[in-house]
Write a protein that holds these residues in place. Structure first.
Motif, PDB file in Angstrom:
ATOM      1  N   ALA A  90     -51.400 -11.542  25.072  1.00  0.00           N
ATOM      2  CA  ALA A  90     -52.682 -10.834  25.054  1.00  0.00           C
ATOM      3  C   ALA A  90     -52.521  -9.391  25.526  1.00  0.00           C
ATOM      4  N   LEU A  91     -51.723  -9.190  26.570  1.00  0.00           N
ATOM      5  CA  LEU A  91     -51.526  -7.850  27.115  1.00  0.00           C
ATOM      6  C   LEU A  91     -50.885  -6.918  26.083  1.00  0.00           C
ATOM      7  N   LEU A  92     -49.756  -7.344  25.494  1.00  0.00           N
ATOM      8  CA  LEU A  92     -49.084  -6.488  24.512  1.00  0.00           C
ATOM      9  C   LEU A  92     -49.921  -6.303  23.246  1.00  0.00           C
ATOM     10  N   SER A  93     -50.633  -7.338  22.839  1.00  0.00           N
ATOM     11  CA  SER A  93     -51.492  -7.215  21.654  1.00  0.00           C
ATOM     12  C   SER A  93     -52.566  -6.163  21.880  1.00  0.00           C
ATOM     13  N   HIS A  94     -53.182  -6.179  23.066  1.00  0.00           N
ATOM     14  CA  HIS A  94     -54.195  -5.162  23.375  1.00  0.00           C
ATOM     15  C   HIS A  94     -53.575  -3.775  23.450  1.00  0.00           C
ATOM     16  N   GLU A  95     -52.440  -3.654  24.132  1.00  0.00           N
ATOM     17  CA  GLU A  95     -51.800  -2.344  24.277  1.00  0.00           C
ATOM     18  C   GLU A  95     -51.454  -1.735  22.921  1.00  0.00           C
ATOM     19  N   MET A  96     -50.847  -2.540  22.044  1.00  0.00           N
ATOM     20  CA  MET A  96     -50.410  -1.956  20.770  1.00  0.00           C
ATOM     21  C   MET A  96     -51.584  -1.665  19.842  1.00  0.00           C
ATOM     22  N   THR A  97     -52.642  -2.477  19.893  1.00  0.00           N
ATOM     23  CA  THR A  97     -53.779  -2.205  18.999  1.00  0.00           C
ATOM     24  C   THR A  97     -54.679  -1.099  19.528  1.00  0.00           C
ATOM     25  N   ILE A  98     -54.664  -0.875  20.835  1.00  0.00           N
ATOM     26  CA  ILE A  98     -55.402   0.273  21.374  1.00  0.00           C
ATOM     27  C   ILE A  98     -54.733   1.565  20.919  1.00  0.00           C
ATOM     28  N   GLU A  99     -53.390   1.570  20.915  1.00  0.00           N
ATOM     29  CA  GLU A  99     -52.662   2.757  20.422  1.00  0.00           C
ATOM     30  C   GLU A  99     -52.958   3.002  18.937  1.00  0.00           C
ATOM     31  N   HIS A 100     -52.877   1.936  18.147  1.00  0.00           N
ATOM     32  CA  HIS A 100     -53.113   2.030  16.699  1.00  0.00           C
ATOM     33  C   HIS A 100     -53.706   0.714  16.215  1.00  0.00           C
ATOM     34  N   PRO A 101     -54.989   0.691  15.853  1.00  0.00           N
ATOM     35  CA  PRO A 101     -55.646  -0.551  15.454  1.00  0.00           C
ATOM     36  C   PRO A 101     -54.966  -1.299  14.299  1.00  0.00           C
ATOM     37  N   GLU A 102     -54.267  -0.580  13.402  1.00  0.00           N
ATOM     38  CA  GLU A 102     -53.605  -1.251  12.274  1.00  0.00           C
ATOM     39  C   GLU A 102     -52.443  -2.135  12.718  1.00  0.00           C
ATOM     40  N   ARG A 103     -52.022  -1.999  13.936  1.00  0.00           N
ATOM     41  CA  ARG A 103     -50.927  -2.840  14.446  1.00  0.00           C
ATOM     42  C   ARG A 103     -51.344  -4.295  14.619  1.00  0.00           C
ATOM     43  N   ILE A 104     -52.575  -4.597  14.314  1.00  0.00           N
ATOM     44  CA  ILE A 104     -53.020  -5.988  14.357  1.00  0.00           C
ATOM     45  C   ILE A 104     -52.168  -6.856  13.428  1.00  0.00           C
ATOM     46  N   VAL A 105     -51.555  -6.236  12.416  1.00  0.00           N
ATOM     47  CA  VAL A 105     -50.698  -7.005  11.502  1.00  0.00           C
ATOM     48  C   VAL A 105     -49.477  -7.578  12.214  1.00  0.00           C
ATOM     49  N   ASN A 106     -49.166  -7.089  13.412  1.00  0.00           N
ATOM     50  CA  ASN A 106     -48.046  -7.629  14.187  1.00  0.00           C
ATOM     51  C   ASN A 106     -48.434  -8.877  14.983  1.00  0.00           C
ATOM     52  N   CYS A 107     -49.700  -9.245  14.957  1.00  0.00           N
ATOM     53  CA  CYS A 107     -50.183 -10.414  15.699  1.00  0.00           C
ATOM     54  C   CYS A 107     -50.355 -11.592  14.749  1.00  0.00           C
ATOM     55  N   PRO A 108     -49.924 -12.758  15.087  1.00  0.00           N
ATOM     56  CA  PRO A 108     -49.144 -13.101  16.253  1.00  0.00           C
ATOM     57  C   PRO A 108     -47.693 -12.668  16.063  1.00  0.00           C
ATOM     58  N   PHE A 109     -46.948 -12.683  17.144  1.00  0.00           N
ATOM     59  CA  PHE A 109     -45.517 -12.414  17.078  1.00  0.00           C
ATOM     60  C   PHE A 109     -44.836 -13.667  16.532  1.00  0.00           C
ATOM     61  N   ILE A 110     -43.756 -13.487  15.798  1.00  0.00           N
ATOM     62  CA  ILE A 110     -43.049 -14.624  15.202  1.00  0.00           C
ATOM     63  C   ILE A 110     -41.551 -14.447  15.393  1.00  0.00           C
ATOM     64  N   ILE A 111     -40.917 -15.506  15.856  1.00  0.00           N
ATOM     65  CA  ILE A 111     -39.458 -15.571  15.900  1.00  0.00           C
ATOM     66  C   ILE A 111     -39.062 -16.822  15.128  1.00  0.00           C
ATOM     67  N   SER A 112     -38.100 -16.681  14.243  1.00  0.00           N
ATOM     68  CA  SER A 112     -37.638 -17.809  13.430  1.00  0.00           C
ATOM     69  C   SER A 112     -36.244 -18.238  13.857  1.00  0.00           C
ATOM     70  N   ILE A 113     -36.027 -19.541  13.785  1.00  0.00           N
ATOM     71  CA  ILE A 113     -34.717 -20.126  14.067  1.00  0.00           C
ATOM     72  C   ILE A 113     -34.341 -20.930  12.846  1.00  0.00           C
ATOM     73  N   TYR A 114     -33.104 -20.743  12.381  1.00  0.00           N
ATOM     74  CA  TYR A 114     -32.697 -21.470  11.180  1.00  0.00           C
ATOM     75  C   TYR A 114     -31.197 -21.713  11.161  1.00  0.00           C
ATOM     76  N   ALA A 115     -30.836 -22.726  10.391  1.00  0.00           N
ATOM     77  CA  ALA A 115     -29.439 -23.039  10.106  1.00  0.00           C
ATOM     78  C   ALA A 115     -29.314 -23.012   8.592  1.00  0.00           C
ATOM     79  N   LYS A 116     -28.350 -22.245   8.098  1.00  0.00           N
ATOM     80  CA  LYS A 116     -28.174 -22.090   6.649  1.00  0.00           C
ATOM     81  C   LYS A 116     -27.385 -23.263   6.070  1.00  0.00           C
ATOM     82  N   ALA A 117     -27.783 -23.665   4.874  1.00  0.00           N
ATOM     83  CA  ALA A 117     -27.015 -24.664   4.141  1.00  0.00           C
ATOM     84  C   ALA A 117     -25.629 -24.075   3.884  1.00  0.00           C
ATOM     85  N   GLY A 118     -24.619 -24.868   4.066  1.00  0.00           N
ATOM     86  CA  GLY A 118     -23.256 -24.392   3.820  1.00  0.00           C
ATOM     87  C   GLY A 118     -22.634 -23.636   4.977  1.00  0.00           C
ATOM     88  N   GLU A 119     -23.350 -23.504   6.095  1.00  0.00           N
ATOM     89  CA  GLU A 119     -22.805 -22.825   7.276  1.00  0.00           C
ATOM     90  C   GLU A 119     -22.994 -23.696   8.513  1.00  0.00           C
TER      91      GLU A 119
END
Length: 158
Positions: A90-119
């Protein structure tokens, strides 16, 4: 002069096409580990909770792509396992959107974890890159980039 121009253009084209082995696509940050997929997932979830952040959803991207790939007859999936964790600060979301409202596209934050076929034996942790120039001009986006990096590193160190 014409040969020099042609040589420079060829060199520029070849340089643009060659990337070091393991290099991430532009716009993404990718970490790798020999840790097991489930261990890395647990590490990421723990790191998110330890920082007081809220997990909105864990999406089974690998399962979805496998099902839809079969339905569409697209062949073998790219992953043996793939999940994305959506989370919020919530804190970072408010900080970044106060600076630039279009940064709402960064919400929510996403991190992906994956294992590739063949590796077998390699697990990947990836998130969107926050460009260096944006980090330099935005205190909030610098914090976002640091948070994504720290969470990813904590996941692979688990």
């Amino acid at each position: 002069m014409m040969q020099l121009t042609r040589a420079l253009l060829t060199l520029a084209l070849v340089s643009a096409l060659i990337r070091p082995a393991g290099a991430a696509e532009p716009g993404y940050v990718v970490h790798t580990t020999d840790g097991a997929f489930e261990d890395v997932m647990e590490g990421l979830k723990a790191a998110i909770h330890e920082r007081g952040l809220y997990i909105n959803e864990i999406m089974d991207m690998g399962g979805m792509l496998k099902r839809t790939g079969e339905d569409l007859e697209l062949g073998a999936p790219a992953y043996t396992q793939a999940k994305s964790i959506q989370f919020c600060s919530a804190l970072l979301s408010h900080e970044m959107t106060i600076e630039h409202p279009e940064r709402i596209v960064n919400c929510p934050f996403i991190i992906s974890i994956y294992a590739k076929a063949g590796e077998p034996g390699t697990t990947y942790v990836a998130h969107r890159e926050i460009p260096a120039q944006e980090q330099a001009s935005s205190p909030a986006m610098k914090k976002v980039a640091e948070m994504l990096r720290d969470l990813s590193e904590a996941a692979i160190a688990w």
